[in-house]
Scaffold this active site. Sequence first.
Site, PDB file in Angstrom:
ATOM      1  N   GLU A 291      19.780   4.888  34.292  1.00  0.00           N
ATOM      2  CA  GLU A 291      19.129   3.942  35.213  1.00  0.00           C
ATOM      3  C   GLU A 291      19.189   4.320  36.685  1.00  0.00           C
ATOM      4  O   GLU A 291      18.775   3.526  37.536  1.00  0.00           O
ATOM      5  CB  GLU A 291      19.687   2.526  35.011  1.00  0.00           C
ATOM      6  CG  GLU A 291      19.405   1.972  33.631  1.00  0.00           C
ATOM      7  CD  GLU A 291      19.713   0.503  33.469  1.00  0.00           C
ATOM      8  OE1 GLU A 291      19.205  -0.101  32.487  1.00  0.00           O
ATOM      9  OE2 GLU A 291      20.446  -0.054  34.306  1.00  0.00           O
ATOM     10  N   ASN A 292      19.647   5.517  37.018  1.00  0.00           N
ATOM     11  CA  ASN A 292      19.757   5.860  38.435  1.00  0.00           C
ATOM     12  C   ASN A 292      18.415   6.183  39.074  1.00  0.00           C
ATOM     13  O   ASN A 292      18.188   5.874  40.255  1.00  0.00           O
ATOM     14  CB  ASN A 292      20.723   7.034  38.619  1.00  0.00           C
ATOM     15  CG  ASN A 292      22.142   6.660  38.239  1.00  0.00           C
ATOM     16  OD1 ASN A 292      22.459   5.475  38.104  1.00  0.00           O
ATOM     17  ND2 ASN A 292      22.986   7.648  38.052  1.00  0.00           N
TER      18      ASN A 292
END
Length: 815
Positions: A427-428
């Site tokens: 999710e970065n």
Amino acid sequence: MLVSHELHEGWSLTALTLTDDAPVRAGVTAAATVPGCVHTDLMAAGLLEDPYLDQNEETQHWIGHSTWVYRRSVQANPEPGVRYELAFDGLDTVAAVTLNGEEVGRTANMHRAYRFDVTDALRDGANDLAVTFHPVREYAHQVREALGERPNVYPEPSQYVRKMACNFGWDWGPTLVTAGIWKQVRLESWRTARLGRVRPIVGVQDGVGTVRVEIEVDRAPRADAPLSVQVEVAGHEASATLAPGASSAVVDLTVPEAELWWPRGHGDQQLYQLDVRLQDERHADLDQWSRRIGFRTVTLTTEPDSAGTSFEIAVNGVSLFIRGANWIPDDCFVSRVDRDRYRERIEGAIEANMNLLRIWGGGLYEKDEFYDLCDELGVLVWQDFLFACAAYPEGEPIASEVEAEARDNVVRLMPHPSLVLWNGNNENIWGFWDWGWQEPLAGRDWGWGFYNEVLPSVVAELDPARPYWPGSPYSGSPDRHPNEPEHGNHHSWEVWNRQDYTAYRDERPRFVSEFGYQGPANWATIDRALSDDPLRPDSPGMLHHQKADDGNAKLADGAAPHLPVVDSMDDWHYLMQLNQAQAVAFGIEYYRSLRPHCMGAIVWQLNDCWPVTSWAAIDGDGRRKLLWYALRRVYAERLATVQPEGDGRAVRLLNDSVTAATGPLSIGRCDLDGRLLADDKRSIEVGAGSQATVSIPESIATPGHAAGELLVVEWAGQRVVYPFLEDIQMQYPLAAFEATAQPTDGGVAVRVVAQTMVRHLTLLSDRVDPDSVVDSQLIDLLPGEEHTFHVRTTVSASDPGWTQAPTLRALNDLS
């Protein structure tokens, strides 16, 4: 020959420096278990309450701010010409290693293995070995000051140190910042040379198994004589010579008769022992290395098409619909997770019909036993590199640690045939796009260089036969929003955070690698962990063990369109577990109905690390929640699901098995008394790895009285009941049934005969016996039908709890 002595006994733990609020004094010493950690040693010594119970966690943050020393004596008789090394497979995290007062090494990475030369420091007789663990928070704050502040979903410094991020707390986990020797430690001795890294690149070409073994050798100083390496697999041998001073060799083998390794459900898990021996010029053995390998190919196809960009995993050329779950560390104190515990969890995934586990990026590269078991049992592994939900600095010292960590773990894990994908982060990339990071970053690095350059380069160099993907989610291009459902892999979290679960049908994703819904732990788990009196959804302990932002309100809001509102804790607990099961099953049935447009669903999450209200299917004490039983149904190789089709409805038949499904399909409409109002029966064949759609005739799809009628679909040994309206809108009668309990070998059989329609009949067996396991849950019965629950238990069948609420109950108990 290399000689290895394990150093797991005789350790002590001493508190060197403590915070003012520490309940123990500096200098206190306790026996230490290695592998282990400070928390578990303090608990074993009676110096710390179990942080998993009640609100104990809140009073224990001092541990992560303190300095701790592990110490033991090592007996040795060093010989001239022999090299001695301390080998640590895992140190958590910021540590200094001393031998007889001399520092021999420093570490700042939980995820690496370390080897320190102690030849000159080792004495004859007793040697004092000490490992000092400095406060990891202080180190992280120093790195942050040097490299600059960067955003994090949580107000913690997890991105400034290479440590299990969820130790700093998560929306399902406690903040328990650990320290300790968390993996094995050895004193090793050798002459001349030893094996360094061994990398088997395994493939299949034209039906023939191939292995290229790339070998690196460490030589002792001035040991420049020629060496040889001997490689053997499946009865085939090959060798190579290392010229004087050379430190690497490549050996190629072919195995014409090699049997393929297949994921579960597609064939056998054939494994072969690969042996490597290092010899000197006189052919005496110096070192050896052995691993099991499997011959198989794996591809990740991400091709543009008219609908977007595909995301499809194939093994041995066979495209698979991925039916999986995300895996988090199974305990905050990871040294407690042994092979038996791994096996129990992995077998739980298999029994729920899963074929893949995704190792999430906020946790660990798991211990070897995890991957060994997946190899044996045919469970595919998707391995994240360890970056999650934060912007990561790319400067030193982080950059060097990240590359070294990646190299260590790629080499360690690449022999495993179950491992099918390296993934750059969790999710970065999405966070950089959508979570307000760009303004505070002000152009500074945030991890993209790791995901786009460093990690793919390491994989391409060291593990070229296995695919790499930059992130989860990721849409395949840095110029495209990373969480586009139509491109690549997608995370679907709007349902849990803001929408009703029917909104799963608003998107047409290609592959969903995270989605999920919360529910409380099983009753016996809550009862063990909490002493709240009275116990309520909002009592202090329950709220402390609910880490999600506004979690209880989301549970209530999510259930309201589907289920009744209740007052009692017993009813709330049943309904929240039920709603979790309903929500996730709804999503999976829809995603599977999209095959081949969508080729995977990985639910968040399989397991928990402590007793908590969470998205898990198996709670922190290892008990199976109602969600697990729902997953077993909707992840079955053969599934029938009712889905919208234009203005009507259709039955979608999914066959993920390796054989065609041929047989009868029955679609009926009946009233709540079980009277058949309309039906359609036909014979149908659905090919292996295929799907079919059968439109439901209007006479069946259109109810005369929606609140009092049901769709009933039977196919491939399944029967599924679909109300025409939400359960809360249906006019179910108050549940009436007869229940009897009889003893059986190994437990109790609870037989239920329905007198009315019974919706979601459930036997919460842990309320009678916390150690029990029941074979089935969430059963729908029409009047006159019966079902028998088989319970593995030591409690007598005469216990009245087996046949009454709150153990045995149905949704329409609450009507």
